[in-house]
Write a protein that holds these residues in place. Structure first.
Motif, PDB file in Angstrom:
ATOM      1  N   LEU A  96      26.689  47.733  10.559  1.00 50.99           N
ATOM      2  CA  LEU A  96      25.813  47.045  11.281  1.00 50.99           C
ATOM      3  C   LEU A  96      26.457  47.063  12.935  1.00 50.99           C
ATOM      4  O   LEU A  96      25.811  46.999  13.904  1.00 50.99           O
ATOM      5  CB  LEU A  96      25.422  45.599  11.026  1.00 50.99           C
ATOM      6  N   THR A  97      27.896  46.767  12.827  1.00 48.95           N
ATOM      7  CA  THR A  97      28.412  46.691  14.141  1.00 48.95           C
ATOM      8  C   THR A  97      28.198  47.933  14.757  1.00 48.95           C
ATOM      9  O   THR A  97      27.999  48.098  16.234  1.00 48.95           O
ATOM     10  CB  THR A  97      29.963  46.616  13.905  1.00 48.95           C
ATOM     11  N   LEU A  98      28.217  49.103  14.351  1.00 51.43           N
ATOM     12  CA  LEU A  98      28.115  50.547  14.856  1.00 51.43           C
ATOM     13  C   LEU A  98      26.490  50.736  15.652  1.00 51.43           C
ATOM     14  O   LEU A  98      26.451  51.092  16.576  1.00 51.43           O
ATOM     15  CB  LEU A  98      28.536  51.804  14.127  1.00 51.43           C
ATOM     16  N   VAL A  99      25.704  50.170  14.573  1.00 55.99           N
ATOM     17  CA  VAL A  99      24.150  50.186  15.140  1.00 55.99           C
ATOM     18  C   VAL A  99      24.190  49.541  16.447  1.00 55.99           C
ATOM     19  O   VAL A  99      23.411  49.784  17.080  1.00 55.99           O
ATOM     20  CB  VAL A  99      23.389  49.788  13.759  1.00 55.99           C
ATOM     21  N   VAL A 100      24.614  48.002  16.321  1.00 57.80           N
ATOM     22  CA  VAL A 100      24.542  47.258  17.445  1.00 57.80           C
ATOM     23  C   VAL A 100      24.942  48.022  18.692  1.00 57.80           C
ATOM     24  O   VAL A 100      24.524  47.812  19.637  1.00 57.80           O
ATOM     25  CB  VAL A 100      25.201  46.069  17.334  1.00 57.80           C
ATOM     26  N   ILE A 101      26.343  48.614  18.536  1.00 57.63           N
ATOM     27  CA  ILE A 101      27.045  49.498  19.704  1.00 57.63           C
ATOM     28  C   ILE A 101      25.914  50.372  20.202  1.00 57.63           C
ATOM     29  O   ILE A 101      25.828  50.670  21.495  1.00 57.63           O
ATOM     30  CB  ILE A 101      28.121  49.835  19.410  1.00 57.63           C
ATOM     31  N   ALA A 102      25.408  51.312  19.341  1.00 52.25           N
ATOM     32  CA  ALA A 102      24.397  52.369  19.576  1.00 52.25           C
ATOM     33  C   ALA A 102      23.308  51.686  20.483  1.00 52.25           C
ATOM     34  O   ALA A 102      22.994  52.218  21.337  1.00 52.25           O
ATOM     35  CB  ALA A 102      24.012  52.897  18.605  1.00 52.25           C
ATOM     36  N   PHE A 103      22.785  50.627  19.916  1.00 47.26           N
ATOM     37  CA  PHE A 103      21.485  49.959  20.535  1.00 47.26           C
ATOM     38  C   PHE A 103      21.991  49.566  21.899  1.00 47.26           C
ATOM     39  O   PHE A 103      21.338  49.635  22.945  1.00 47.26           O
ATOM     40  CB  PHE A 103      21.173  48.842  19.760  1.00 47.26           C
ATOM     41  N   PHE A 104      23.191  48.870  21.993  1.00 48.10           N
ATOM     42  CA  PHE A 104      23.517  48.508  23.408  1.00 48.10           C
ATOM     43  C   PHE A 104      23.665  49.434  24.350  1.00 48.10           C
ATOM     44  O   PHE A 104      23.238  49.391  25.467  1.00 48.10           O
ATOM     45  CB  PHE A 104      24.969  47.583  23.133  1.00 48.10           C
ATOM     46  N   ALA A 105      24.342  50.765  23.732  1.00 54.59           N
ATOM     47  CA  ALA A 105      24.552  51.819  24.529  1.00 54.59           C
ATOM     48  C   ALA A 105      23.243  52.378  25.295  1.00 54.59           C
ATOM     49  O   ALA A 105      23.121  52.759  26.053  1.00 54.59           O
ATOM     50  CB  ALA A 105      25.367  53.040  23.917  1.00 54.59           C
ATOM     51  N   LEU A 106      22.280  52.492  24.335  1.00 51.46           N
ATOM     52  CA  LEU A 106      20.711  53.111  24.713  1.00 51.46           C
ATOM     53  C   LEU A 106      20.349  52.072  25.774  1.00 51.46           C
ATOM     54  O   LEU A 106      19.506  52.574  26.909  1.00 51.46           O
ATOM     55  CB  LEU A 106      19.938  53.132  23.481  1.00 51.46           C
ATOM     56  N   LEU A 107      20.296  50.724  25.672  1.00 48.80           N
ATOM     57  CA  LEU A 107      20.005  49.774  26.512  1.00 48.80           C
ATOM     58  C   LEU A 107      20.721  50.039  27.927  1.00 48.80           C
ATOM     59  O   LEU A 107      20.152  50.004  29.189  1.00 48.80           O
ATOM     60  CB  LEU A 107      20.401  48.232  25.947  1.00 48.80           C
ATOM     61  N   VAL A 108      22.267  50.263  27.985  1.00 46.15           N
ATOM     62  CA  VAL A 108      22.688  50.549  29.125  1.00 46.15           C
ATOM     63  C   VAL A 108      22.274  51.785  29.887  1.00 46.15           C
ATOM     64  O   VAL A 108      22.074  51.933  30.930  1.00 46.15           O
ATOM     65  CB  VAL A 108      24.375  50.681  28.745  1.00 46.15           C
TER      66      VAL A 108
END
Length: 181
Positions: A96-108
């Motif tokens: 889940l942490t990696l998914v959140v990081i990926a989601f954050f990266a996509l938002l950035v």
């Protein structure tokens, strides 16, 4: 060589480039600030452009250093929570942490690209020095792309999956092999 191995090597190379860029930006800021200091020391006057020019390096340092921290596993982690959870839940939480990081990266990337496209202003550092805001704005989506690239390292980005003894051995033996070459 597998695609994943190539992607990890690319991530490592991009991380090294990011480190060099951050060091160059910091040295540039120091050189500009020192120039302003020396000028003031010898003339008694101030160069109005030194502060304005030096601060243009800050977005690059901030964004790229955050990607370096992610690559090194030096980011926010709930280590205490991970130590009390059963191993199966630790893996779920890590995923889940990696998914959140990926989601954050996509938002950035998404919002950063829009920020970059709309950055039409010019920084008036001085009458002679004018720098487009695009120069600082591009650091945002670029950092998002680097975040995504670093995710190829998977769970090894998270400190609770790193075997510290193995890392130390790898560093020691890696230096031994380099000294023999």
């Amino acid at each position: 060589m597998s695609l994943l191995t190539q992607a990890r090597r690319l991530s490592d190379a991009v991380n090294q480039v990011a480190i060099v860029i951050c060091v160059v930006c910091i040295l540039g800021m120091l050189a500009i600030s020192f120039t302003g200091f020396v000028y003031t020391l010898f003339t008694g006057g101030a160069l109005s452009w030194t502060y304005s020019l030096a601060r243009l390096f800050l977005p690059w340092i901030g964004m790229l250093s955050s990607t370096i921290a992610l690559h090194a596993g030096e980011h926010v982690a709930m280590t205490l929570l991970m130590r009390v959870l059963p191993e199966a839940l630790v893996k779920v939480a890590a995923a889940l942490t990696l998914v959140v990081i990926a989601f954050f990266a996509l938002l950035v990337i998404w919002y950063g690209w829009d920020f970059f496209r709309n950055a039409t202003q010019i920084y008036m550092v001085s009458d002679a020095i004018q720098i487009s805001r695009k120069w600082t704005a591009i650091a945002v989506p670029l950092a998002g792309v680097i975040f995504l690239l670093h995710l190829v390292h998977g769970f090894s980005l998270l400190e609770h999956f790193t075997d510290e003894a193995a890392v130390i051995e790898e560093v020691i033996h890696g230096q031994d092999e380099e000294s023999r070459s």
